[in-house]
Design a protein around this motif. Structure first.
Motif, PDB file in Angstrom:
ATOM      1  N   LEU A  61       0.792  -1.229   0.000  1.00  0.00           N
ATOM      2  CA  LEU A  61       0.000   0.000   0.000  1.00  0.00           C
ATOM      3  C   LEU A  61       0.822   1.275   0.000  1.00  0.00           C
ATOM      4  O   LEU A  61       0.294   2.346  -0.302  1.00  0.00           O
ATOM      5  CB  LEU A  61      -0.942  -0.006   1.215  1.00  0.00           C
ATOM      6  CG  LEU A  61      -1.972  -1.143   1.226  1.00  0.00           C
ATOM      7  CD1 LEU A  61      -2.757  -1.142   2.535  1.00  0.00           C
ATOM      8  CD2 LEU A  61      -2.915  -1.029   0.038  1.00  0.00           C
ATOM      9  N   ARG A  62       2.057   1.188   0.349  1.00  0.00           N
ATOM     10  CA  ARG A  62       2.915   2.371   0.369  1.00  0.00           C
ATOM     11  C   ARG A  62       2.830   3.095  -0.967  1.00  0.00           C
ATOM     12  O   ARG A  62       2.874   2.469  -2.025  1.00  0.00           O
ATOM     13  CB  ARG A  62       4.363   1.937   0.604  1.00  0.00           C
ATOM     14  CG  ARG A  62       4.979   2.405   1.872  1.00  0.00           C
ATOM     15  CD  ARG A  62       6.310   1.734   2.068  1.00  0.00           C
ATOM     16  NE  ARG A  62       7.185   1.846   0.896  1.00  0.00           N
ATOM     17  CZ  ARG A  62       8.230   1.056   0.667  1.00  0.00           C
ATOM     18  NH1 ARG A  62       8.514   0.086   1.499  1.00  0.00           N
ATOM     19  NH2 ARG A  62       8.962   1.217  -0.404  1.00  0.00           N
ATOM     20  N   PRO A  63       2.729   4.416  -0.936  1.00  0.00           N
ATOM     21  CA  PRO A  63       2.523   5.144  -2.189  1.00  0.00           C
ATOM     22  C   PRO A  63       3.704   5.087  -3.140  1.00  0.00           C
ATOM     23  O   PRO A  63       3.537   5.280  -4.348  1.00  0.00           O
ATOM     24  CB  PRO A  63       2.255   6.582  -1.725  1.00  0.00           C
ATOM     25  CG  PRO A  63       2.808   6.658  -0.349  1.00  0.00           C
ATOM     26  CD  PRO A  63       2.695   5.290   0.244  1.00  0.00           C
ATOM     27  N   ASP A  64       4.880   4.843  -2.615  1.00  0.00           N
ATOM     28  CA  ASP A  64       6.052   4.872  -3.502  1.00  0.00           C
ATOM     29  C   ASP A  64       6.421   3.504  -4.059  1.00  0.00           C
ATOM     30  O   ASP A  64       7.495   3.320  -4.612  1.00  0.00           O
ATOM     31  CB  ASP A  64       7.254   5.450  -2.751  1.00  0.00           C
ATOM     32  CG  ASP A  64       7.576   4.661  -1.493  1.00  0.00           C
ATOM     33  OD1 ASP A  64       6.649   4.030  -0.959  1.00  0.00           O
ATOM     34  OD2 ASP A  64       8.742   4.658  -1.061  1.00  0.00           O
ATOM     35  N   ILE A  65       5.511   2.560  -3.901  1.00  0.00           N
ATOM     36  CA  ILE A  65       5.783   1.227  -4.433  1.00  0.00           C
ATOM     37  C   ILE A  65       5.754   1.265  -5.955  1.00  0.00           C
ATOM     38  O   ILE A  65       4.838   1.805  -6.558  1.00  0.00           O
ATOM     39  CB  ILE A  65       4.734   0.218  -3.928  1.00  0.00           C
ATOM     40  CG1 ILE A  65       4.863   0.039  -2.428  1.00  0.00           C
ATOM     41  CG2 ILE A  65       4.853  -1.106  -4.648  1.00  0.00           C
ATOM     42  CD1 ILE A  65       6.059  -0.731  -2.004  1.00  0.00           C
TER      43      ILE A  65
END
Length: 346
Positions: A61-65
């Motif tokens: 879920l991390r946005p920078d994935i």
DNA sequence: AACGAACCCAACCGCCCAACG
DNA sequence: TCGTTGGGCGGTTGGGTTCGT
């Protein structure tokens, strides 16, 4: 045995996350940030273990994935870092922006590892797999199959005294030939192979795949004999290495997001061949530039022109194969002498 | 089309270790 | 110094998907 689970097992949901759960987690973290993972699920209204929430966040879920297929440059970086760091997936992931340790680990296990095995390279040691080696396919079979002279002299040229067992030598050298031939899959005694490998590794000037991965800070360092001895076989020993430069390298690798200069050590037969790639590898030149090559431009990570961006598995294999396995042979050893009667197979 | 094998990868498990009281 | 705890890590699992027959 082992510590108790981080939270009550009963009543907590397991298995795949639903979009609703994801949304709850994302909303909560956006609002409150993440910190105490144990209490987070309760506060966020999730019937999940804190660990599960943390994993879901960090791996998905991390946005920078960054999602999608690994680029060749990323793959190359993974292989190089793995050669130094071993299975330190988080440390490797720290140098691949947008990629998680879990993703890299999965990719390693499902793609890279298999490819290395196919290529006859031990994915653990990054050394050629001795159980697949077949010297006779590389060296003139007249010399090696019928002439003890050649066996003795090759040993002498390699600086082995007394000569090693020709059969062992046959087993231990020139791995690529067997990859291309792919005709000798018969398993060998593992311990024997390890022993042979050790012998070969101890040859003056002979290095296997570990060497090209070593980032030598200067040419003088690179061209000293017995380089293998200078470089701990266990990557985790780097930091304790007596070699201060290696230690420095290890230190730099252990610090997150700290770029390191990349030197490629090709071979050391005469007067070179340290290619300073730092000048062409801007991504590793400065902190700023490193951070700048995030998800938008994966290819910026490794812009060296000698690296071909191969799209297919086979292309990658060939490209990697040609680049990774570079041997260091003593000046005395004129390989051509052994190659006249048989065309090399690579 | 159906079935089994192989593959992929998200998620879990259990261990380790640093931080803290 | 020691015990406890939380977070992080690497290894493994299992369910879904793809491939081959």
């Amino acid at each position: 045995m082992g510590r108790a689970p981080c939270c009550e097992k009963s009543g907590l949901k397991k298995g795949p996350w639903t979009p609703e759960e994801d949304q709850k987690l994302v909303d909560y973290i956006h609002k409150h940030g993440y910190g105490n993972w144990r209490t987070l699920p309760k506060n966020a209204g999730l019937q999940r273990c804190g660990k599960s929430c943390r994993l879901r966040w960090t791996n998905y879920l991390r946005p920078d994935i960054k999602r999608g297929r690994f680029s060749f440059e990323e793959e190359e970086t993974i292989i190089q870092l793995h050669g130094i760091l071993g299975n330190k997936w988080s440390a490797i992931a720290a140098r691949l922006p947008g990629r998680t340790d879990n993703e890299i680990k999965n990719y390693w296990n499902t793609h890279i590892r298999k490819r290395l095995l196919r290529m006859g390279i031990d994915p653990v040691t990054h050394a050629p797999r001795l159980d697949l080696l077949d010297l006779s396919s590389f060296v003139n079979p007249c010399l090696f199959n019928n002439s003890s002279w050649a066996q003795v002299n090759l040993s002498r040229l390699l600086g082995i005294d007394p000569p090693i067992d020709p059969e062992q030598l046959r087993l231990a050298m020139f791995p690529l030939s067997s990859q291309h031939q792919n005709s000798n899959p018969a398993p060998q005694n593992f311990q024997e192979s390890q022993l042979i490998n050790q012998q070969i590794q101890e040859l003056p000037g002979f290095t296997t795949m570990a060497s090209p991965l070593v980032q030598f800070p200067n040419e003088a360092q690179a061209c000293q004999p017995n380089l293998v001895d200078e470089f701990p076989s266990n990557p985790t020993d780097l930091s304790s290495s007596s070699n201060s430069q290696m230690s420095d390298l290890a230190s730099s690798l252990k610090e997150d997001y700290v770029p390191f200069p990349r030197y490629e050590y090709n071979y050391c037969s005469s007067d070179q061949s340290l290619i300073d790639r730092s000048s062409t590898n801007s991504a590793f030149n400065s902190h700023d530039s490193y951070q700048s090559f995030g998800s938008s431009s994966p290819t910026a990570m490794n812009s060296n022109s000698t690296y071909i961006t191969a799209s297919t598995e086979d292309e990658r294999e060939i490209s990697y194969c040609s680049d990774v396995l570079k041997f260091e042979l003593p000046d005395l050893l004129d390989v051509n002498e052994f190659m006249y009667c048989q065309e090399p197979r690579w």
